[in-house]
Design a protein around this motif. Structure first.
Motif, mmCIF file in Angstrom:
data_model
loop_
_atom_site.group_PDB
_atom_site.id
_atom_site.type_symbol
_atom_site.label_atom_id
_atom_site.label_comp_id
_atom_site.label_asym_id
_atom_site.label_seq_id
_atom_site.Cartn_x
_atom_site.Cartn_y
_atom_site.Cartn_z
ATOM 1 N N UNK A 150 -7.404 16.933 -3.069
ATOM 2 C CA UNK A 150 -8.746 16.441 -3.378
ATOM 3 C C UNK A 150 -9.087 15.339 -2.387
ATOM 4 N N UNK A 151 -10.045 15.612 -1.491
ATOM 5 C CA UNK A 151 -10.292 14.704 -0.378
ATOM 6 C C UNK A 151 -10.726 13.317 -0.835
ATOM 7 N N UNK A 152 -11.536 13.235 -1.882
ATOM 8 C CA UNK A 152 -11.977 11.926 -2.356
ATOM 9 C C UNK A 152 -10.792 11.120 -2.882
ATOM 10 N N UNK A 153 -9.834 11.799 -3.483
ATOM 11 C CA UNK A 153 -8.656 11.105 -3.985
ATOM 12 C C UNK A 153 -7.730 10.689 -2.840
ATOM 13 N N UNK A 154 -7.693 11.502 -1.771
ATOM 14 C CA UNK A 154 -6.833 11.128 -0.639
ATOM 15 C C UNK A 154 -7.355 9.876 0.050
ATOM 16 N N UNK A 155 -8.677 9.781 0.225
ATOM 17 C CA UNK A 155 -9.234 8.604 0.878
ATOM 18 C C UNK A 155 -9.124 7.361 0.001
ATOM 19 N N UNK A 156 -8.959 7.569 -1.319
ATOM 20 C CA UNK A 156 -8.802 6.453 -2.255
ATOM 21 C C UNK A 156 -7.359 6.302 -2.723
ATOM 22 N N UNK A 157 -6.416 6.868 -1.978
ATOM 23 C CA UNK A 157 -5.032 6.979 -2.445
ATOM 24 C C UNK A 157 -4.396 5.629 -2.750
ATOM 25 N N UNK A 158 -4.657 4.615 -1.929
ATOM 26 C CA UNK A 158 -4.043 3.309 -2.163
ATOM 27 C C UNK A 158 -4.545 2.714 -3.465
ATOM 28 N N UNK A 159 -5.861 2.745 -3.663
ATOM 29 C CA UNK A 159 -6.425 2.179 -4.896
ATOM 30 C C UNK A 159 -5.932 2.940 -6.117
ATOM 31 N N UNK A 171 0.802 -1.226 0.000
ATOM 32 C CA UNK A 171 0.000 0.000 0.000
ATOM 33 C C UNK A 171 0.836 1.279 0.000
ATOM 34 N N UNK A 172 1.888 1.395 0.844
ATOM 35 C CA UNK A 172 2.662 2.652 0.835
ATOM 36 C C UNK A 172 3.337 2.933 -0.508
ATOM 37 N N UNK A 173 3.799 1.877 -1.186
ATOM 38 C CA UNK A 173 4.403 2.056 -2.503
ATOM 39 C C UNK A 173 3.366 2.588 -3.482
ATOM 40 N N UNK A 174 2.167 2.012 -3.430
ATOM 41 C CA UNK A 174 1.097 2.463 -4.314
ATOM 42 C C UNK A 174 0.766 3.935 -4.055
ATOM 43 N N UNK A 175 0.668 4.294 -2.784
ATOM 44 C CA UNK A 175 0.347 5.681 -2.419
ATOM 45 C C UNK A 175 1.401 6.642 -2.950
ATOM 46 N N UNK A 176 2.667 6.272 -2.796
ATOM 47 C CA UNK A 176 3.778 7.117 -3.245
ATOM 48 C C UNK A 176 3.729 7.351 -4.752
ATOM 49 N N UNK A 177 3.588 6.263 -5.498
ATOM 50 C CA UNK A 177 3.585 6.393 -6.953
ATOM 51 C C UNK A 177 2.321 7.076 -7.457
ATOM 52 N N UNK A 178 1.234 6.945 -6.716
ATOM 53 C CA UNK A 178 0.012 7.628 -7.107
ATOM 54 C C UNK A 178 0.162 9.135 -7.098
#
Length: 386
Positions: free
Chosen positions: A342-351, A131-138
């Protein structure tokens, strides 16, 4: 030379609180529902019908699938994936599957996830992303300090040039669910909090929904530490309407109910004894950084690239407070965050990050094919999905 065409994958994030799923070519998940389920009897007692999301009724008992970020109910997870594929109207045999996991997931679970993907659903290609890797690259940053504050856990993960620095990774249970306990105590002391009808587990399920709504509507974070729950200060009141139409007025609790995130031991809960070494969010980050054995330049780079994410990070004022706290202790470094505005994007950051990685051609060597799994089994999972 023409570029390789983008391949569409199915991306699934089975979080402790919320499951998100959709296609890697989409900007946001097309499915989002609680990571819980219920069952109904069928003519075959061994194979009940599994119910998810809006299909769960008040008379149903409600059960969880994931505990603190780790799957433990495998039959329910299988049914959850089947529900997702049906909702997306896809044949899993025709799409690569991308799953996310927390750092503390284990090898045994990764093998079981691969077995579920290849054996039960017959997916052609499969991978698991941290998950943290996904969040970073997102967010387009290969070096960052990911502070993920979800429902069951708050985690800190330093990442340098796309590599997790495991020595500095840390997590604690003082996150959204912990604040829910404090919020529930406040509501129980303020009103007759007994309006949800249905089974006991359904009441818990619906109560947690209300507590999450209350926090997002009422709660905020003080710009300065409040280490005493009896502190006296003035704040403009807010009103919250309960489902039974009663309205309660909330004054200083607006910020006091968020403060346990930073000072868990200063806000005791009757009947719950916390370990004496329990630390809040700021101290969790400081202790994680202290464990790192890196140069000052790397420290500076991490502290200048703090990514704040997770549902609980959406509390108003939390980002400002955290940067202020860290700056007070780390006076020789600049501290800066790059959280998604963008709050909706932050809550969906991992996906979102997982979908970004799934669409990158350079990420292809992280996938496992069905043929490789059939030939090598656990060994290929251990080799590629460490």
């Amino acid at each position: 030379m023409s570029s390789t065409p983008e391949i569409t994958s199915i991306v699934i994030e089975n979080g402790t609180h919320t499951t998100r799923a959709g296609f890697s070519t989409e900007t946001l998940p097309s499915l989002e529902f609680p990571t819980v389920y219920s069952t109904e009897s069928t003519s075959d007692p061994e194979n009940p019908k599994y119910l998810f999301d809006d299909d769960i009724k008040p008379e149903n008992e409600v059960f969880t699938i994931v505990n603190e970020g780790v799957v433990y109910n495998w039959k329910a997870l299988e049914q959850s994936w089947a529900y997702i594929f049906a909702k997306l109207k896809v044949d899993p045999k025709e799409f690569p599957l991308v799953i996310t996991e927390e750092l503390w997931n284990n090898k045994k679970n990764r093998v079981k996830l691969a077995e579920l993907a290849f054996v039960k659903f017959g997916v052609p290609v499969f991978t698991i992303l941290k998950s943290p890797i996904a969040i970073t690259y997102g967010l387009g940053r290969s070096t960052s300090l990911v502070v993920d504050i979800g429902s069951s856990r708050a985690s800190v993960t330093p990442i340098l040039d796309g590599t997790i620095l495991y020595k500095g990774a840390a997590h604690s249970k003082f996150a959204g669910d912990f604040l829910n306990v404090h919020t529930l105590k406040f509501l129980e002391n303020s009103t007759n909090f007994d309006y949800v009808k249905g089974s006991e587990s359904y009441k818990v399920f619906q109560t947690n929904k209300l507590l999450t709504d209350f926090k997002s509507t009422i709660n905020s974070v003080s710009t300065y530490p409040i280490v005493n729950s009896n502190a006296d200060f003035q704040i403009s009141p807010k009103n919250y309407q309960l489902p039974d139409s009663k309205t309660i007025e909330v004054r200083k609790e607006q910020v006091l109910l968020s403060e346990p995130l930073f000072h868990p031991l200063s806000y005791p809960i009757p009947g719950i004894e916390l370990p004496k070494d329990s630390v809040g969010l700021t101290d969790l980050i400081l202790s994680a950084l202290k464990k790192l054995d890196v140069t000052q330049d790397i420290y500076a780079s991490l502290l200048n690239n703090i990514i704040l994410t997770g549902g609980t990070s959406l509390l108003p004022g939390l980002e400002t407070r955290l940067i202020s706290d860290l700056s007070r202790f780390l006076t020789t470094f600049g501290v800066q965050s790059f959280s998604n505005p963008t709050l909706s994007e932050r809550s969906n950051a991992t996906w979102i990050g997982a979908s970004v990685l799934a669409s990158m051609n350079s990420f292809e060597n992280h996938y496992i094919s069905k043929e490789d799994f059939e030939e090598q089994g656990e060994a290929i999972v251990d080799e590629k999905l460490k």
